[in-house]
Design an enzyme around this catalytic site. Structure first.
Site, PDB file in Angstrom:
ATOM      1  N   GLU A  44       0.860  -1.194   0.000  1.00 47.44           N
ATOM      2  CA  GLU A  44       0.000   0.000   0.000  1.00 47.44           C
ATOM      3  C   GLU A  44       0.887   1.232   0.000  1.00 47.44           C
ATOM      4  OE1 GLU A  44      -3.827   2.052   2.272  1.00 47.44           O
ATOM      5  OE2 GLU A  44      -2.402   0.933   3.490  1.00 47.44           O
ATOM      6  N   GLU A  69       4.943   4.803   4.094  1.00 43.43           N
ATOM      7  CA  GLU A  69       4.447   6.076   4.624  1.00 43.43           C
ATOM      8  C   GLU A  69       5.642   6.995   4.861  1.00 43.43           C
ATOM      9  OE1 GLU A  69       1.493   7.711   5.239  1.00 43.43           O
ATOM     10  OE2 GLU A  69       2.887   9.275   5.865  1.00 43.43           O
ATOM     11  N   ASP A  96       9.476   7.384   0.962  1.00 47.98           N
ATOM     12  CA  ASP A  96       8.689   8.087  -0.052  1.00 47.98           C
ATOM     13  C   ASP A  96       8.429   7.172  -1.250  1.00 47.98           C
ATOM     14  OD1 ASP A  96       7.945   9.919  -2.233  1.00 47.98           O
ATOM     15  OD2 ASP A  96       8.534  11.476  -0.812  1.00 47.98           O
ATOM     16  N   ASP A 118      -3.722  11.839  -1.249  1.00 52.99           N
ATOM     17  CA  ASP A 118      -4.013  13.268  -1.370  1.00 52.99           C
ATOM     18  C   ASP A 118      -4.364  13.620  -2.831  1.00 52.99           C
ATOM     19  OD1 ASP A 118      -2.506  14.172   1.435  1.00 52.99           O
ATOM     20  OD2 ASP A 118      -1.593  12.472   0.406  1.00 52.99           O
ATOM     21  N   LYS A 122      -4.918  21.246  -7.370  1.00 49.70           N
ATOM     22  CA  LYS A 122      -4.417  22.320  -8.248  1.00 49.70           C
ATOM     23  C   LYS A 122      -3.612  21.724  -9.401  1.00 49.70           C
ATOM     24  CE  LYS A 122      -4.378  25.913  -4.817  1.00 49.70           C
ATOM     25  NZ  LYS A 122      -3.740  26.266  -3.581  1.00 49.70           N
ATOM     26  N   ASP A 154     -12.445   8.897  -2.045  1.00 50.56           N
ATOM     27  CA  ASP A 154     -13.726   9.594  -1.930  1.00 50.56           C
ATOM     28  C   ASP A 154     -13.752  10.773  -2.897  1.00 50.56           C
ATOM     29  OD1 ASP A 154     -11.613  10.852  -0.352  1.00 50.56           O
ATOM     30  OD2 ASP A 154     -13.152  12.373  -0.015  1.00 50.56           O
ATOM     31  N   THR A 191     -10.435   1.295   4.932  1.00 50.71           N
ATOM     32  CA  THR A 191      -9.246   1.982   5.446  1.00 50.71           C
ATOM     33  C   THR A 191      -9.728   3.006   6.480  1.00 50.71           C
ATOM     34  OG1 THR A 191      -9.133   3.950   4.040  1.00 50.71           O
ATOM     35  CG2 THR A 191      -8.394   1.883   3.053  1.00 50.71           C
ATOM     36  N   GLU A 192      -8.759   3.610   7.156  1.00 53.21           N
ATOM     37  CA  GLU A 192      -9.125   4.608   8.160  1.00 53.21           C
ATOM     38  C   GLU A 192      -9.874   5.788   7.523  1.00 53.21           C
ATOM     39  OE1 GLU A 192      -5.804   5.814  10.439  1.00 53.21           O
ATOM     40  OE2 GLU A 192      -7.007   7.155  11.668  1.00 53.21           O
ATOM     41  N   TYR A 193      -9.349   6.297   6.419  1.00 51.26           N
ATOM     42  CA  TYR A 193     -10.002   7.429   5.755  1.00 51.26           C
ATOM     43  C   TYR A 193     -11.346   7.025   5.169  1.00 51.26           C
ATOM     44  CZ  TYR A 193      -6.523  11.005   6.385  1.00 51.26           C
ATOM     45  OH  TYR A 193      -5.721  11.966   6.950  1.00 51.26           O
TER      46      TYR A 193
HETATM   47  N1  SAM Z   1      -4.205   5.031   2.976  1.00 52.69           N
HETATM   48  C1  SAM Z   1      -4.630   5.543   4.273  1.00 52.69           C
HETATM   49  C2  SAM Z   1      -6.131   5.466   4.405  1.00 52.69           C
HETATM   50  O1  SAM Z   1      -6.819   5.244   3.386  1.00 52.69           O
HETATM   51  O2  SAM Z   1      -6.645   5.608   5.532  1.00 52.69           O
HETATM   52  C3  SAM Z   1      -4.093   6.977   4.521  1.00 52.69           C
HETATM   53  C4  SAM Z   1      -4.637   8.043   3.624  1.00 52.69           C
HETATM   54  S1  SAM Z   1      -3.876   9.642   3.917  1.00 52.69           S
HETATM   55  C5  SAM Z   1      -4.997  10.768   3.214  1.00 52.69           C
HETATM   56  C6  SAM Z   1      -2.557   9.621   2.697  1.00 52.69           C
HETATM   57  C7  SAM Z   1      -1.220   9.228   3.277  1.00 52.69           C
HETATM   58  O3  SAM Z   1      -0.303   9.091   2.202  1.00 52.69           O
HETATM   59  C8  SAM Z   1      -0.647  10.254   4.232  1.00 52.69           C
HETATM   60  O4  SAM Z   1      -0.322   9.644   5.461  1.00 52.69           O
HETATM   61  C9  SAM Z   1       0.593  10.775   3.502  1.00 52.69           C
HETATM   62  O5  SAM Z   1       1.650  11.135   4.383  1.00 52.69           O
HETATM   63  C10 SAM Z   1       0.956   9.584   2.629  1.00 52.69           C
HETATM   64  N2  SAM Z   1       1.717   9.946   1.415  1.00 52.69           N
HETATM   65  C11 SAM Z   1       1.385  10.874   0.493  1.00 52.69           C
HETATM   66  N3  SAM Z   1       2.329  10.952  -0.473  1.00 52.69           N
HETATM   67  C12 SAM Z   1       3.283  10.033  -0.134  1.00 52.69           C
HETATM   68  C13 SAM Z   1       4.512   9.645  -0.730  1.00 52.69           C
HETATM   69  N4  SAM Z   1       4.957  10.224  -1.857  1.00 52.69           N
HETATM   70  N5  SAM Z   1       5.239   8.685  -0.127  1.00 52.69           N
HETATM   71  C14 SAM Z   1       4.796   8.094   1.032  1.00 52.69           C
HETATM   72  N6  SAM Z   1       3.648   8.431   1.647  1.00 52.69           N
HETATM   73  C15 SAM Z   1       2.891   9.387   1.069  1.00 52.69           C
END
Ligand code: SAM
Length: 213
Positions: A44, A69, A96, A118, A122, A154, A191-193
């Protein structure tokens, strides 16, 4: 996402190397060796606090799961969670997604989950969306030729963008749902979100995609 800085998180994570690989490019073992098993590998990207993978690891004990993460202050909650549940088939990478190919060999991943990442609405931030073509290229290299991407969100704008980006890339799309929670998908693990958004009555979009039919 609002991020609460936890200055102790980095050290806490470093103290649990059995669950978090902090410098996978320096790892001297393959994931099969790290898990001590030949089971399929599901990853994931943007795993957040790791709830989805923790539940998946219980539901599917014969799959090995890895969550990536980038923020320690977020991932640390996932580490606290697995210290309670003690899965043998789940590990995290504190890193990353841009560095995916440092963490995995080519064709090593069997399935990749992109959950509620995310949307970066933009236009000037398009390259940060985890379904932008440069990320698809990373996924293509790391995924097994018959591997799949499963995405949930979503955010209708991100979903439409991803459909377009993936089909322009030449990917095959299937099992598209425009309202997952009102469909027949009984296998869905939230998932949590997803829990947060569906409690607010928001629709959940889902797709599956692969690079080769
Ligand atoms: N997947 C989880 C859920 O559905 O509950 C978390 C969703 S949260 C909105 C998105 C997560 O992706 C954040 O914790 C963010 O730090 C991580 N994230 C975003 N871009 C990333 C990247 N390039 N590398 C690693 N993590 C990343």
């Amino acid at each position: 996402m609002r991020l609460r800085h936890k200055p102790w998180a980095k050290e806490y994570i470093a103290n649990h190397p059995q669950y978090v690989i902090s410098s996978p490019s320096k790892k001297d073992k393959s994931w099969k060796e790290l898990f001590n098993s030949d089971n399929p590998l599901y990853v994931e990207v943007g795993t957040g606090k790791g709830k989805f993978l923790d539940n998946m690891s219980v539901k599917y004990p014969h799959i090995n799961f890895v969550g990536i993460e980038k923020f320690e202050s977020v991932l640390v909650t996932g580490v606290q969670r697995v210290l309670q549940t003690k899965p043998t088939n789940l590990k995290f990478i504190n890193g990353d997604v841009n560095d995916l190919l440092e963490y995995f060999n080519s064709e090593e991943i069997d399935r990749l989950y992109i959950n509620f990442t995310d949307p970066w609405p933009k236009k000037r931030h398009e390259k940060r969306r985890l379904t932008y073509k440069s990320f698809l290229s990373l996924y293509e290299q790391a995924l097994h030729p018959h591997g799949e991407i499963h995405m949930k969100t979503d955010n209708q704008g991100l979903f439409e963008y991803s459909l377009e980006s993936m089909s322009q890339y030449g990917m095959k799309l299937k099992n598209i749902s425009l309202d997952l929670h009102n469909s027949d998908d009984e296998e869905n693990v939230m998932t949590e979100y997803e829990e947060k958004f569906s409690e607010k009555g928001q629709r959940i979009f889902r797709l599956e995609a692969c690079f080769r039919a």
